[in-house]
Design an enzyme around this catalytic site. Structure first.
Site, short mmCIF file in Angstrom:
data_model
loop_
_atom_site.label_atom_id
_atom_site.label_comp_id
_atom_site.label_asym_id
_atom_site.label_seq_id
_atom_site.Cartn_x
_atom_site.Cartn_y
_atom_site.Cartn_z
N LYS A 93 0.87 -1.19 0.00
CA LYS A 93 0.00 0.00 0.00
C LYS A 93 0.89 1.22 0.00
O LYS A 93 1.83 1.32 0.78
CB LYS A 93 -0.87 0.00 1.28
CG LYS A 93 -1.83 1.17 1.37
CD LYS A 93 -3.10 0.92 0.59
CE LYS A 93 -3.90 2.18 0.32
NZ LYS A 93 -3.46 2.90 -0.92
N GLN A 114 7.15 3.97 3.88
CA GLN A 114 5.75 3.53 3.89
C GLN A 114 5.56 2.25 4.72
O GLN A 114 4.54 2.09 5.37
CB GLN A 114 5.30 3.32 2.45
CG GLN A 114 3.80 3.36 2.25
CD GLN A 114 3.24 4.78 2.16
OE1 GLN A 114 3.74 5.61 1.43
NE2 GLN A 114 2.20 5.06 2.93
N LYS A 117 5.44 3.48 8.33
CA LYS A 117 4.25 4.31 8.52
C LYS A 117 3.00 3.44 8.58
O LYS A 117 2.16 3.60 9.46
CB LYS A 117 4.17 5.27 7.34
CG LYS A 117 3.02 6.26 7.39
CD LYS A 117 2.81 6.97 6.06
CE LYS A 117 4.06 7.64 5.54
NZ LYS A 117 3.77 8.53 4.37
N LYS A 129 5.36 1.76 -3.19
CA LYS A 129 5.31 3.11 -3.77
C LYS A 129 5.57 2.99 -5.25
O LYS A 129 6.23 2.03 -5.69
CB LYS A 129 6.40 3.99 -3.14
CG LYS A 129 6.13 5.46 -3.25
CD LYS A 129 5.29 5.96 -2.09
CE LYS A 129 4.79 7.36 -2.24
NZ LYS A 129 4.14 7.84 -1.01
N GLY A 168 -2.69 8.27 -4.26
CA GLY A 168 -2.05 9.49 -4.74
C GLY A 168 -0.78 9.85 -3.98
O GLY A 168 -0.49 9.30 -2.91
N ASP A 169 -0.02 10.74 -4.54
CA ASP A 169 1.14 11.37 -3.90
C ASP A 169 1.38 12.64 -4.74
O ASP A 169 0.46 13.10 -5.43
CB ASP A 169 2.35 10.42 -3.89
CG ASP A 169 3.47 10.90 -2.96
OD1 ASP A 169 3.39 10.67 -1.75
OD2 ASP A 169 4.44 11.52 -3.44
N THR A 212 -4.53 13.55 5.21
CA THR A 212 -3.13 13.72 5.58
C THR A 212 -2.93 15.02 6.36
O THR A 212 -2.28 15.05 7.41
CB THR A 212 -2.22 13.69 4.34
OG1 THR A 212 -2.59 12.58 3.52
CG2 THR A 212 -0.76 13.54 4.73
N ASN A 243 -2.09 18.95 -1.83
CA ASN A 243 -3.12 18.28 -1.03
C ASN A 243 -2.80 18.33 0.46
O ASN A 243 -3.65 18.67 1.28
CB ASN A 243 -3.25 16.83 -1.51
CG ASN A 243 -4.16 16.02 -0.60
OD1 ASN A 243 -3.70 15.29 0.26
ND2 ASN A 243 -5.45 16.18 -0.76
N SER A 380 -6.86 5.81 3.66
CA SER A 380 -6.87 4.92 2.50
C SER A 380 -7.24 3.49 2.93
O SER A 380 -8.03 2.82 2.26
CB SER A 380 -5.48 4.87 1.85
OG SER A 380 -5.31 5.94 0.95
#
Ligand code: NDP
Ligand code: 2IT
Length: 448
Positions: A93, A114, A117, A129, A168-169, A212, A243, A380
């Site tokens: 993810k 990630q 996290k 990623k 997204g990123d 976020t 964002n 997410s």
């Protein structure tokens, strides 16, 4: 002690020798390795079973050609990637980044962050990623759509609701996720939660857009409370205008803070009256224009070329929300000189390692990215839950859940600081709390 330090050093040397050009990935490895020694000492089995060597080697990397046709009819070729880093605690993810700077080093750094996290979030998601060196800036909607369709025409075979769930990123928001989802569905015929950050009419979750930025402020509230600081009327400096930055500003303002800056990669805006967020949303979300337009409407506000200058603005709280390595040692010195008390990271690894060391030395409370910005991926994961049960939760339900998750991440992080003798070092706490969960899962699953 010496034994485990030597083990960590050997692993880092191995990474540097194997991929000498991957500086961002090496930095992440160094940051993690230097803070998890107490965990390695408590678990000698990790060394025996080469757990670190496995942890820093992606399970899989896919790299592919993305041909697409621009509005002039000319063929363009970009490079696409997906790094499937670790699936010990759940399906891969993590976001997709579309930016000209994207390369394997940056994606491996992001995928490694990630893993930890996602472990901290408490939800069953592994780390991944991906992205492309495609630059969405200045492209028409049709060009972005054709690019996304071509990108998904390869990516679809590597992902799935229980395999790997991108989101997204930088450079990937609701528009791109929509195009990617449409193409996935068209190729596979599956209506499943294979991407998160989807539109609300086709499986998206309320509060994912805000998650976020809001989560960053929920985490920061915990740091402020323990430092005896009330956010009301405090001056906040935010970098970025995407964002994460937009919804960090929104929540900070709702909490009574005065946010005086935002920025993009061209420059920053300083508004002594407080940032007019409706205007920023209009410039960035609706018109996809440059932040310097802000000063056309607000005559008292200043625009300065170059985004680094944002750290020269005096503040109580700094929230870097743009990109990696945007806050270096010089910036840290300037912030400390001007009296900053708290720095919490909305972007992924925005502070360089020497900047972090400087903050810690000067008793600035520091909230590391992998804990502080985990709200996005957490919601997410809640979107995945809603897709699985074919239900949609209310905004309030998701927002309350997000707040609980961020409070819980703060608790886990500070508990790890206590347990392993690193009181006050939230970066070490986050690394240790995240790592021990993933390492135990890897240990239990054998030598894979
Ligand atoms: P967006 O694309 O929405 O916004 C990115 C912002 O950062 C823009 O203002 C952009 O300016 C600026 N920026 C990008 N690259 C650079 C650069 N090289 N130098 C200076 N400024 C730059 O992205 P997000 O807000 O989603 O992401 C921001 C950060 O937060 C990233 O580090 C991302 O990894 C991280 N993050 C994102 C999450 C999410 O859910 N979206 C979750 C957790 C972390 P410009 O318009 O000029 O490019
Ligand atoms: O860095 C991040 O956590 C993200 N870009 C969000 C990833 C996600 O899967 O929502």
């Amino acid at each position: 002690m010496a034994d485990m330090k030597a083990y960590a050093k050997k692993v880092l040397a191995g990474i540097e020798a194997k991929d000498p050009d991957q500086k961002e990935f090496q930095n992440t490895a160094k940051e993690i390795l230097q803070s998890i020694i107490p965990v390695l000492e408590a678990h000698p089995e990790y060394k025996e079973e080469k757990l670190l060597e496995r942890f820093f080697e992606p399970e899989r990397v896919v790299m592919f050609r993305v041909p697409w046709v621009d509005d002039k009819g000319e063929l363009q070729v970009n490079r696409g990637f997906r790094v499937q880093m670790n699936s010990a605690i759940g399906p891969y993810k993590g976001g997709l980044r579309f930016h000209p700077s994207v390369n394997l080093s940056i994606l491996k750094f992001l995928a490694t962050e990630q893993i930890l996290k996602n472990a901290l979030s408490g939800l069953p998601i592994g780390g991944g990623k991906g992205g492309s060196d495609f630059d969405p800036k200045g492209k028409s909607d049709n060009e972005v759509m054709r690019f996304c369709q071509s990108f998904m025409t390869e990516l679809y075979r590597h992902i799935g609701a229980d395999i790997d769930v991108p989101a997204g990123d930088i450079g990937v928001g609701g528009r791109e996720i929509g195009y990617l989802y449409g193409q996935y569905k068209r190729i596979t015929g599956l209506y499943e939660g294979v991407l998160t950050g989807k539109g609300l009419t086709f499986g998206g979750s309320l509060a994912r857009t805000e998650a976020t930025g809001y989560g960053l402020l929920y985490f920061t509230s915990n740091v402020l409370r323990d430092a005896g600081i009330d956010i009301k009327d405090k001056t906040v400096v935010v970098s970025g205008a995407g964002n994460v930055a937009i919804y960090a500003i929104e929540k900070a303002q709702q909490m009574g803070a005065k946010v005086v800056t935002c920025s993009d990669s061209s420059g920053y805006v300083y508004d002594p009256d407080g940032i007019d967020l409706a205007l920023v949303k209009d410039i960035k979300e609706v018109r996809r224009a440059r932040i310097k337009e802000y000063v056309k409407k607000h005559k008292k506000a200043e625009y300065h070329e170059g985004c680094k200058g944002v750290w020269n603005v005096p503040c109580d709280i700094a929230l870097p929300c743009a990109t990696q390595n945007e806050l270096d040692l010089d910036a840290a010195k300037e912030l400390v000189k001007n009296g900053v008390k708290v720095v919490c990271e909305g972007a992924n690894m925005p502070s360089t390692l020497d900047a972090i060391a400087y903050f810690q030395k000067h008793k600035v409370k520091f909230g590391p990215a992998k804990a502080a910005n985990a709200g996005g991926v957490s919601v997410s994961a809640l979107e995945m839950s809603q897709n699985s049960e074919r239900l949609s939760w209310t905004f309030e339900e998701v927002d309350n859940y997000l707040k609980r998750i961020m409070d819980d991440i703060y608790k886990k992080t500070t508990a790890a600081c206590e347990e392993y003798g690193a009181k006050g070092d939230l970066l070490a706490g986050a690394n240790m709390a995240g790592f021990v969960k993933v390492a135990n899962a890897m240990h239990a699953q054998g030598w894979v």
